[in-house]
Write a protein that holds these residues in place. Structure first.
Motif, short mmCIF file in Angstrom:
data_model
loop_
_atom_site.label_atom_id
_atom_site.label_comp_id
_atom_site.label_asym_id
_atom_site.label_seq_id
_atom_site.Cartn_x
_atom_site.Cartn_y
_atom_site.Cartn_z
N LEU A 1 0.82 -1.21 0.00
CA LEU A 1 0.00 0.00 0.00
C LEU A 1 0.86 1.26 0.00
CD1 LEU A 1 -2.89 -0.94 2.44
CD2 LEU A 1 -3.11 -0.35 0.01
N ALA A 2 1.97 1.22 0.70
CA ALA A 2 2.86 2.38 0.76
C ALA A 2 3.37 2.74 -0.64
CB ALA A 2 4.04 2.10 1.69
N LEU B 1 -5.81 1.26 9.33
CA LEU B 1 -6.40 0.04 9.89
C LEU B 1 -5.38 -1.08 10.00
CD1 LEU B 1 -9.83 0.17 8.05
CD2 LEU B 1 -9.41 0.58 10.49
N ILE B 2 -4.49 -1.19 9.03
CA ILE B 2 -3.44 -2.20 9.09
C ILE B 2 -2.52 -1.93 10.28
CG2 ILE B 2 -1.34 -3.04 7.96
CD1 ILE B 2 -2.89 -2.90 5.30
N GLY C 1 -8.80 8.66 -0.40
CA GLY C 1 -8.63 8.51 1.04
C GLY C 1 -8.65 7.06 1.52
N HIS C 2 -8.99 6.14 0.65
CA HIS C 2 -9.09 4.73 1.04
C HIS C 2 -7.73 4.10 1.31
CE1 HIS C 2 -13.38 4.64 0.49
NE2 HIS C 2 -13.22 5.25 -0.68
N LYS C 3 -6.72 4.50 0.58
CA LYS C 3 -5.38 3.97 0.82
C LYS C 3 -4.91 4.35 2.22
CE LYS C 3 -0.63 4.86 -0.52
NZ LYS C 3 0.26 5.50 -1.48
N ALA C 4 -5.07 5.61 2.59
CA ALA C 4 -4.66 6.08 3.91
C ALA C 4 -5.46 5.37 5.01
CB ALA C 4 -4.82 7.59 4.02
#
Length: 79
Positions: A46-47, A63-64, A55-58
C-alpha cells in the motif's frame, strides 16, 4: 514499481525490527506470526501504491497499523 519477493521480505523484517517485535516470543505462535507478516507486507504494498484512492489507501494503512498493534498485543498476552 514491482517488488520482488526478497525486497518484500527485507521490508517486512526491517519494519518488524524497527518496531521492536520479539522474534523469540512470536516464533511460538506460527499463525499469529503469519498474520503479522501478511499485515506488514500488505502495508508495504500500500505504501508503494500510487495516489490515495479517495482517502481509502490512507484509511487502509491506518487500519493495518491498528491490526499490527493488536496482533503484537495478542502475542505478548499469549506469551
Amino acid at each position: 514499481m514491482k517488488f520482488k519477493t526478497p525486497t518484500i521480505v527485507a521490508i517486512s523484517m526491517a519494519i518488524g525490527i524497527a518496531t521492536g517485535a520479539s522474534v523469540t516470543a512470536i516464533a511460538a505462535q506460527p499463525n499469529m506470526r503469519s498474520a503479522l507478516d501478511h499485515l506488514i507486507t500488505a502495508d508495504a504494498f500500500l505504501a508503494k501504491a500510487t495516489d490515495n484512492k479517495g482517502g481509502h489507501k490512507a484509511k487502509a494503512r491506518s487500519l493495518i497499523s491498528i491490526a499490527i498493534q493488536e496482533v503484537r498485543a495478542g502475542i505478548r498476552v499469549a506469551n
